[in-house]
Design a protein around this motif. Structure first.
Motif, PDB file in Angstrom:
ATOM      1  N   ASP A  72     -14.702  54.751  21.727  1.00 29.02           N
ATOM      2  CA  ASP A  72     -15.772  53.791  21.942  1.00 29.02           C
ATOM      3  C   ASP A  72     -15.591  53.099  23.143  1.00 29.02           C
ATOM      4  N   PHE A  73     -14.323  53.228  23.676  1.00 29.22           N
ATOM      5  CA  PHE A  73     -14.020  52.538  25.236  1.00 29.22           C
ATOM      6  C   PHE A  73     -14.434  53.644  26.150  1.00 29.22           C
ATOM      7  N   ASP A  74     -14.428  54.944  25.656  1.00 21.83           N
ATOM      8  CA  ASP A  74     -14.890  56.202  26.802  1.00 21.83           C
ATOM      9  C   ASP A  74     -16.429  56.115  26.799  1.00 21.83           C
ATOM     10  N   ARG A  75     -16.979  55.879  25.365  1.00 20.75           N
ATOM     11  CA  ARG A  75     -18.548  55.722  25.571  1.00 20.75           C
ATOM     12  C   ARG A  75     -18.942  54.627  26.429  1.00 20.75           C
ATOM     13  N   HIS A  76     -18.561  53.486  26.066  1.00 16.95           N
ATOM     14  CA  HIS A  76     -18.761  52.215  27.053  1.00 16.95           C
ATOM     15  C   HIS A  76     -18.776  52.461  28.519  1.00 16.95           C
ATOM     16  N   MET A  77     -17.539  53.292  28.789  1.00 18.87           N
ATOM     17  CA  MET A  77     -17.320  53.533  30.177  1.00 18.87           C
ATOM     18  C   MET A  77     -18.348  54.547  30.687  1.00 18.87           C
ATOM     19  N   GLU A  78     -18.858  55.608  30.047  1.00 19.58           N
ATOM     20  CA  GLU A  78     -19.843  56.462  30.700  1.00 19.58           C
ATOM     21  C   GLU A  78     -21.020  55.749  30.706  1.00 19.58           C
ATOM     22  N   GLN A  79     -21.559  54.904  29.835  1.00 21.39           N
ATOM     23  CA  GLN A  79     -22.544  54.125  29.996  1.00 21.39           C
ATOM     24  C   GLN A  79     -22.814  53.535  31.415  1.00 21.39           C
ATOM     25  N   LEU A  80     -21.652  52.555  31.466  1.00 23.85           N
ATOM     26  CA  LEU A  80     -21.505  51.795  32.689  1.00 23.85           C
ATOM     27  C   LEU A  80     -21.615  52.617  34.007  1.00 23.85           C
ATOM     28  N   LYS A  81     -21.176  53.828  34.199  1.00 27.79           N
ATOM     29  CA  LYS A  81     -21.130  54.622  35.260  1.00 27.79           C
ATOM     30  C   LYS A  81     -22.632  55.258  35.461  1.00 27.79           C
TER      31      LYS A  81
ATOM     32  N   GLU B 292     -28.865  45.488  34.508  1.00 29.65           N
ATOM     33  CA  GLU B 292     -27.773  44.332  34.586  1.00 29.65           C
ATOM     34  C   GLU B 292     -27.568  43.882  33.288  1.00 29.65           C
ATOM     35  N   GLN B 293     -28.546  43.541  32.555  1.00 26.95           N
ATOM     36  CA  GLN B 293     -28.197  42.856  31.005  1.00 26.95           C
ATOM     37  C   GLN B 293     -27.418  43.988  30.035  1.00 26.95           C
ATOM     38  N   ARG B 294     -27.830  45.220  30.273  1.00 28.39           N
ATOM     39  CA  ARG B 294     -27.165  46.305  29.423  1.00 28.39           C
ATOM     40  C   ARG B 294     -25.763  46.577  30.205  1.00 28.39           C
ATOM     41  N   LEU B 295     -25.494  46.581  31.441  1.00 35.33           N
ATOM     42  CA  LEU B 295     -24.225  46.609  32.065  1.00 35.33           C
ATOM     43  C   LEU B 295     -23.401  45.485  31.472  1.00 35.33           C
ATOM     44  N   LEU B 296     -23.871  44.287  31.305  1.00 37.63           N
ATOM     45  CA  LEU B 296     -22.988  43.167  30.535  1.00 37.63           C
ATOM     46  C   LEU B 296     -22.731  43.697  29.107  1.00 37.63           C
ATOM     47  N   ASP B 297     -23.865  44.059  28.491  1.00 41.76           N
ATOM     48  CA  ASP B 297     -23.606  44.414  27.044  1.00 41.76           C
ATOM     49  C   ASP B 297     -22.357  45.531  26.970  1.00 41.76           C
ATOM     50  N   HIS B 298     -22.442  46.318  27.826  1.00 42.85           N
ATOM     51  CA  HIS B 298     -21.524  47.578  27.835  1.00 42.85           C
ATOM     52  C   HIS B 298     -19.885  47.214  28.270  1.00 42.85           C
ATOM     53  N   ALA B 299     -20.215  46.082  29.195  1.00 42.30           N
ATOM     54  CA  ALA B 299     -19.062  45.569  29.515  1.00 42.30           C
ATOM     55  C   ALA B 299     -18.273  44.684  28.468  1.00 42.30           C
ATOM     56  N   GLU B 300     -18.611  44.025  27.853  1.00 38.11           N
ATOM     57  CA  GLU B 300     -18.559  43.465  26.513  1.00 38.11           C
ATOM     58  C   GLU B 300     -17.884  44.432  25.606  1.00 38.11           C
ATOM     59  N   GLY B 301     -18.609  45.589  25.257  1.00 38.98           N
ATOM     60  CA  GLY B 301     -18.242  46.438  24.149  1.00 38.98           C
ATOM     61  C   GLY B 301     -16.880  47.109  24.755  1.00 38.98           C
ATOM     62  N   LEU B 302     -16.726  47.380  26.225  1.00 37.75           N
ATOM     63  CA  LEU B 302     -15.549  47.972  26.648  1.00 37.75           C
ATOM     64  C   LEU B 302     -14.200  47.212  26.588  1.00 37.75           C
ATOM     65  N   ALA B 303     -14.594  45.856  26.707  1.00 40.38           N
ATOM     66  CA  ALA B 303     -13.342  44.997  26.491  1.00 40.38           C
ATOM     67  C   ALA B 303     -13.010  44.786  25.182  1.00 40.38           C
ATOM     68  N   ASP B 304     -14.111  44.804  23.920  1.00 45.12           N
ATOM     69  CA  ASP B 304     -13.531  44.739  22.612  1.00 45.12           C
ATOM     70  C   ASP B 304     -13.086  46.016  22.201  1.00 45.12           C
TER      71      ASP B 304
END
Length: 239
Positions: free
Chosen positions: A88-97, A46-58
């Protein structure tokens, strides 16, 4: 006769304390396992999900910024930076999935991905018009892009709020379970101390009369049965 009574007392006391120790140990092992699983999910998922979510928005906001710069300056460097943040967006999205969010969070994630794809297609069309120097409706493209940006950020905020709520619930569960385990361990320890003192007094025959009434009656009955049995077997008459 006395050694037999003492042995019986020792077996009863030892068995009672052993049963309590096994029960408390089993509970502690199960509870620690549950707490370990909850902590693993909270920290590693969950904490990693939040980190990637922040990276996705940025990454997306950086995309929008450099896309706007390119439409104004038409400089290749701005388009290259746009493409970098798109990756970068695609990378964060892939990690979230890969991390596998909850069903509610996944429902929020899917529209955000679709809005980003629409924004990308719209901007690429605009880039084609700019590179071929064809006239196009700049105002309409700008308004459509702003609408998609607004939609995506709203979905992202909802997604992040779901993650934060889930993380807070899990942390609350860990705190409550840890406090409950602490109280139970303290209570079990105090009970074992009391039981140890009780059985020590019982073994030595120093229990107060009001505590050993029932114990004394049972012991007397056992002694009486033993003496009658011994007499019948010719081991001696009861005195």
């Amino acid at each position: 006769m006395i050694p037999t009574v003492m042995l019986r007392r020792f077996i009863i006391g030892y068995s009672a304390m052993l049963a309590l120790m096994v029960a408390v140990s089993s509970y502690a092992v199960l509870r620690l396992g549950n707490l370990g699983d909850a902590a693993h999910v909270a920290l590693n998922i969950e904490q990693r999900l939040l980190d990637h979510a922040e990276g996705l928005a940025d990454a997306f906001l950086s995309e929008v910024r450099y896309a706007g710069k390119f439409t104004v300056t038409q400089a290749a460097v701005h388009y290259d930076q746009y493409k970098q943040f798109t990756a970068d967006f695609d990378r964060h999205m892939e990690q979230l999935k890969k991390l596998g969010p909850s069903a509610d969070a996944a429902r929020r994630l899917s529209p955000a991905e679709e809005y980003h794809a629409q924004y990308r297609r719209l901007f690429e069309k605009e880039v084609d018009y700019i590179k071929t120097k064809q006239p196009y409706a700049k105002t309409r493209y700008r308004e459509d892009k702003e609408r998609l940006v607004d939609y995506l950020l709203r979905e992202h905020d909802a997604f992040k709020n779901d993650l934060q709520h889930s993380l807070q619930q899990r942390i609350g569960y860990i705190e409550t379970a840890a406090l409950t385990s602490q109280k139970l361990t303290i209570a079990a320890t105090l009970l074992m101390v009391v039981m140890g003192v009780f059985f020590a007094c019982w073994f030595s025959g120093k229990l107060p009369n009001r505590w050993r009434g029932s114990v004394g009656l049972r012991t007397a009955a056992l002694i009486s049965r033993w003496r009658v049995s011994s007499w019948r077997k010719g081991l001696g008459a009861p005195k």
